[in-house]
Motif scaffolding. Sequence first.
Motif, mmCIF file in Angstrom:
data_model
loop_
_atom_site.group_PDB
_atom_site.id
_atom_site.type_symbol
_atom_site.label_atom_id
_atom_site.label_comp_id
_atom_site.label_asym_id
_atom_site.label_seq_id
_atom_site.Cartn_x
_atom_site.Cartn_y
_atom_site.Cartn_z
ATOM 1 N N TYR A 35 6.153 -8.303 18.454
ATOM 2 C CA TYR A 35 5.223 -7.952 17.397
ATOM 3 C C TYR A 35 3.987 -8.834 17.520
ATOM 4 C CZ TYR A 35 8.870 -5.505 14.695
ATOM 5 O OH TYR A 35 9.860 -4.642 14.263
ATOM 6 N N GLN A 37 0.828 -10.335 15.003
ATOM 7 C CA GLN A 37 0.266 -10.446 13.657
ATOM 8 C C GLN A 37 -1.092 -11.118 13.742
ATOM 9 O OE1 GLN A 37 2.270 -12.823 10.681
ATOM 10 N NE2 GLN A 37 1.329 -11.646 9.040
ATOM 11 N N LYS A 41 -3.655 -9.326 8.709
ATOM 12 C CA LYS A 41 -3.227 -7.964 9.042
ATOM 13 C C LYS A 41 -1.708 -7.917 9.074
ATOM 14 C CE LYS A 41 -7.062 -6.235 11.788
ATOM 15 N NZ LYS A 41 -7.425 -5.648 13.103
ATOM 16 N N PRO A 42 -1.146 -6.715 8.933
ATOM 17 C CA PRO A 42 0.317 -6.606 9.006
ATOM 18 C C PRO A 42 0.850 -6.855 10.411
ATOM 19 C CG PRO A 42 -0.674 -4.644 8.026
ATOM 20 C CD PRO A 42 -1.779 -5.439 8.624
ATOM 21 N N LEU A 43 2.134 -7.184 10.489
ATOM 22 C CA LEU A 43 2.786 -7.246 11.795
ATOM 23 C C LEU A 43 2.726 -5.853 12.431
ATOM 24 C CD1 LEU A 43 4.421 -9.552 10.103
ATOM 25 C CD2 LEU A 43 6.059 -9.327 11.948
ATOM 26 N N LEU A 45 4.151 -3.582 15.688
ATOM 27 C CA LEU A 45 5.120 -3.480 16.776
ATOM 28 C C LEU A 45 4.381 -3.203 18.088
ATOM 29 C CD1 LEU A 45 8.150 -3.346 17.550
ATOM 30 C CD2 LEU A 45 8.026 -0.888 17.106
ATOM 31 N N LEU A 90 5.262 -12.536 17.589
ATOM 32 C CA LEU A 90 6.640 -12.713 17.139
ATOM 33 C C LEU A 90 7.591 -11.883 17.973
ATOM 34 C CD1 LEU A 90 5.850 -12.483 13.365
ATOM 35 C CD2 LEU A 90 7.066 -14.400 14.365
ATOM 36 N N GLN B 2 -3.708 1.750 6.734
ATOM 37 C CA GLN B 2 -2.399 1.151 6.545
ATOM 38 C C GLN B 2 -1.490 2.097 5.769
ATOM 39 O OE1 GLN B 2 -4.025 -3.219 5.651
ATOM 40 N NE2 GLN B 2 -1.850 -3.024 5.361
ATOM 41 N N PRO B 44 9.962 -14.212 10.015
ATOM 42 C CA PRO B 44 10.416 -13.511 8.809
ATOM 43 C C PRO B 44 11.939 -13.362 8.819
ATOM 44 C CG PRO B 44 8.620 -12.320 9.881
ATOM 45 C CD PRO B 44 9.053 -13.389 10.831
ATOM 46 N N PHE B 89 6.994 -9.940 2.818
ATOM 47 C CA PHE B 89 6.497 -8.732 3.469
ATOM 48 C C PHE B 89 7.351 -7.547 3.063
ATOM 49 C CE2 PHE B 89 3.454 -10.550 6.340
ATOM 50 C CZ PHE B 89 3.926 -11.818 6.642
ATOM 51 N N LEU B 101 9.636 -0.751 12.339
ATOM 52 C CA LEU B 101 9.286 -1.346 11.057
ATOM 53 C C LEU B 101 7.772 -1.302 10.898
ATOM 54 C CD1 LEU B 101 11.576 -4.509 10.994
ATOM 55 C CD2 LEU B 101 11.780 -2.486 9.563
ATOM 56 N N PHE B 103 4.960 -2.723 8.571
ATOM 57 C CA PHE B 103 4.849 -3.819 7.614
ATOM 58 C C PHE B 103 3.601 -3.719 6.759
ATOM 59 C CE2 PHE B 103 8.130 -6.962 8.526
ATOM 60 C CZ PHE B 103 8.595 -6.583 9.773
ATOM 61 N N GLY B 104 3.699 -4.269 5.552
ATOM 62 C CA GLY B 104 2.528 -4.582 4.759
ATOM 63 C C GLY B 104 1.966 -5.921 5.208
ATOM 64 N N SER B 105 0.842 -6.295 4.633
ATOM 65 C CA SER B 105 0.162 -7.522 5.077
ATOM 66 C C SER B 105 0.685 -8.784 4.398
ATOM 67 C CB SER B 105 -1.343 -7.395 4.875
ATOM 68 O OG SER B 105 -1.605 -6.988 3.555
ATOM 69 N N GLY B 106 1.589 -8.632 3.444
ATOM 70 C CA GLY B 106 2.251 -9.796 2.854
ATOM 71 C C GLY B 106 1.619 -10.262 1.546
#
Lengths: 112, 113
Positions: A35, A37, A41-43, A45, A90, B2, B44, B89, B101, B103-106
């Motif tokens: 991943y 990041q 911004k979001p992680l 894939l 990650l 997003q 995470p 997240f 997966l 993901f949102g930005s947290g």
Amino acid sequence: ETGVTQTPRHLVMGMTNKKSLKCEQHLGHNAMYWYKQSAKKPLELMFVYSLEERVENNSVPSRFSPECPNSSHLFLHLHTLQPEDSALYLCASSQVLGNEQFFGPGTRLTVL
Amino acid sequence: DQQVKQNSPSLSVQEGRISILNCDYTNSMFDYFLWYKKYPAEGPTFLISISSIKDKNEDGRFTVFLNKSAKHLSLHIVPSQPGDSAVYFCAAIPRGSSYKLIFGSGTRLLVRP
């Protein structure tokens, strides 16, 4: 060592360098993931391997090259990166595809 | 654009009170939703999940609520503890994919003693 480990934890490289990120999982899992990041911004894939076969390549530029020599190890080979590639990378693993993913601590990459 | 959004970058809560972390999604084809927690310098870790056929899942101090009509889920932590201070997240798994997966930005949660 237990869980998912990543080395190095921090890496600074120039745009002409070639470097590799290493991930090792000690959980006996069969699937591994990379991943990215970026800041705020979001992680995202990048790559997925199952039983050492790549099953996902998420439109990642060719300057990122993954390698999975066995089910315990995953590499991300980097060459001619751009400053916008600076991010936290990650690694994760799961028992099989679709099971809970366990993440490593990440490699903080800075491209100058 | 997003598909999974966490619109609050940070949240501060007093110890012992309830923490509510929110997540919105745009794709009604998500089958599963998960919450991950991340401490500094660590990866995470999975916290709790919910299937799209349910509206609530509880695990100790953590409860996740899913409102499909609003495309909204929330994580409730009660009572909040200082050790809960971390980045949370939200993530979703699309139908037909068991491992992707999104993901949102947290949201960074700070629980004040």
